[in-house]
Write a protein that holds these residues in place. Structure first.
Motif, PDB file in Angstrom:
ATOM      1  N   ALA A 122      65.046  27.288 -14.223  1.00  0.00           N
ATOM      2  CA  ALA A 122      66.395  26.831 -13.880  1.00  0.00           C
ATOM      3  C   ALA A 122      66.457  26.360 -12.426  1.00  0.00           C
ATOM      4  CB  ALA A 122      67.403  27.951 -14.123  1.00  0.00           C
ATOM      5  N   THR A 123      65.826  27.101 -11.539  1.00  0.00           N
ATOM      6  CA  THR A 123      65.814  26.725 -10.121  1.00  0.00           C
ATOM      7  C   THR A 123      65.086  25.407  -9.911  1.00  0.00           C
ATOM      8  OG1 THR A 123      65.878  29.056  -9.482  1.00  0.00           O
ATOM      9  CG2 THR A 123      65.136  27.496  -7.804  1.00  0.00           C
ATOM     10  N   ASN A 124      63.958  25.229 -10.585  1.00  0.00           N
ATOM     11  CA  ASN A 124      63.208  23.976 -10.454  1.00  0.00           C
ATOM     12  C   ASN A 124      64.004  22.785 -10.977  1.00  0.00           C
ATOM     13  OD1 ASN A 124      61.040  25.285  -9.290  1.00  0.00           O
ATOM     14  ND2 ASN A 124      59.926  25.513 -11.215  1.00  0.00           N
ATOM     15  N   ALA A 125      64.690  22.951 -12.109  1.00  0.00           N
ATOM     16  CA  ALA A 125      65.508  21.870 -12.660  1.00  0.00           C
ATOM     17  C   ALA A 125      66.636  21.509 -11.695  1.00  0.00           C
ATOM     18  CB  ALA A 125      66.072  22.272 -14.023  1.00  0.00           C
ATOM     19  N   LEU A 126      67.275  22.521 -11.127  1.00  0.00           N
ATOM     20  CA  LEU A 126      68.339  22.283 -10.153  1.00  0.00           C
ATOM     21  C   LEU A 126      67.795  21.560  -8.926  1.00  0.00           C
ATOM     22  CD1 LEU A 126      71.196  22.633  -8.985  1.00  0.00           C
ATOM     23  CD2 LEU A 126      70.521  24.940  -8.281  1.00  0.00           C
ATOM     24  N   ASN A 127      66.673  22.018  -8.405  1.00  0.00           N
ATOM     25  CA  ASN A 127      66.086  21.388  -7.216  1.00  0.00           C
ATOM     26  C   ASN A 127      65.713  19.927  -7.475  1.00  0.00           C
ATOM     27  OD1 ASN A 127      66.397  23.690  -5.691  1.00  0.00           O
ATOM     28  ND2 ASN A 127      64.307  24.401  -5.994  1.00  0.00           N
ATOM     29  N   ARG A 128      65.150  19.638  -8.659  1.00  0.00           N
ATOM     30  CA  ARG A 128      64.788  18.244  -8.988  1.00  0.00           C
ATOM     31  C   ARG A 128      66.033  17.358  -9.035  1.00  0.00           C
ATOM     32  NH1 ARG A 128      61.304  20.814 -12.541  1.00  0.00           N
ATOM     33  NH2 ARG A 128      62.763  20.526 -14.273  1.00  0.00           N
ATOM     34  N   GLU A 129      67.097  17.862  -9.643  1.00  0.00           N
ATOM     35  CA  GLU A 129      68.321  17.063  -9.756  1.00  0.00           C
ATOM     36  C   GLU A 129      68.968  16.848  -8.391  1.00  0.00           C
ATOM     37  OE1 GLU A 129      70.562  14.552 -11.928  1.00  0.00           O
ATOM     38  OE2 GLU A 129      68.905  15.729 -12.723  1.00  0.00           O
TER      39      GLU A 129
END
Length: 159
Positions: A122-129
């Protein structure tokens, strides 16, 4: 070519390189500061909505991760208290202690196999966005009329 002619050529070459360098560094900055078009604004608005959704998901995964870790701490405290006060000949207490130790091991396994990977994902997806949004939308000019137009009949993809 005369010495004076050669020196002018060198001056032109240096000036040309300086102008080329200036353009190389200025063009991306101009492109980055250019006003967003209505379709670009719509993409940015949808990205903002997606970021808000991803933040909520990340917060939920973080809460679940913290909850599991708190369970491990509480079980460890119970185990330590029981070990300190238990009679070594009490088989019922030994069975209860064994169950607590097994439960703690299962919760630790859930943390390792489920809660932590889910939080990381979830953190990685948020950071990418957020990185994508910052690259295309942040610090860009948006004209009020274009912003109003972009919000009309806005339809973002379902997340």
């Amino acid at each position: 070519m005369s010495e004076t002619g050669q020196s002018w050529v060198r001056v032109w070459q240096r000036t040309g390189l300086a102008l080329a360098s200036l353009l190389i560094f200025t063009i991306p900055a101009l492109a980055q500061s250019a006003a967003l078009t209505v379709p670009q604004i719509r993409v940015c608005i949808c990205q903002e909505q997606k970021i808000a959704s991803l933040r909520a998901v990340t917060a939920s995964k973080d809460a679940a991760y913290r909850d599991r870790n708190n369970q491990v701490k509480d079980l460890t405290t119970q185990i330590n208290q029981m070990t300190a006060t238990m009679n070594s000949t009490d088989t019922l207490a030994q069975d209860q202690l064994s169950e607590l130790i097994d439960l703690r091991a299962r919760v630790q396994q859930q943390v390792r196999e489920n809660a932590l990977p889910a939080l990381q994902q979830a953190t990685n997806a948020l950071n990418r966005e957020v990185q994508s949004y910052n690259g295309g939308c942040a610090n860009r000019t948006i004209y009020d009329t274009d912003d109003v137009e972009a919000h009309k009949n806005l339809s973002c993809p379902v997340q």
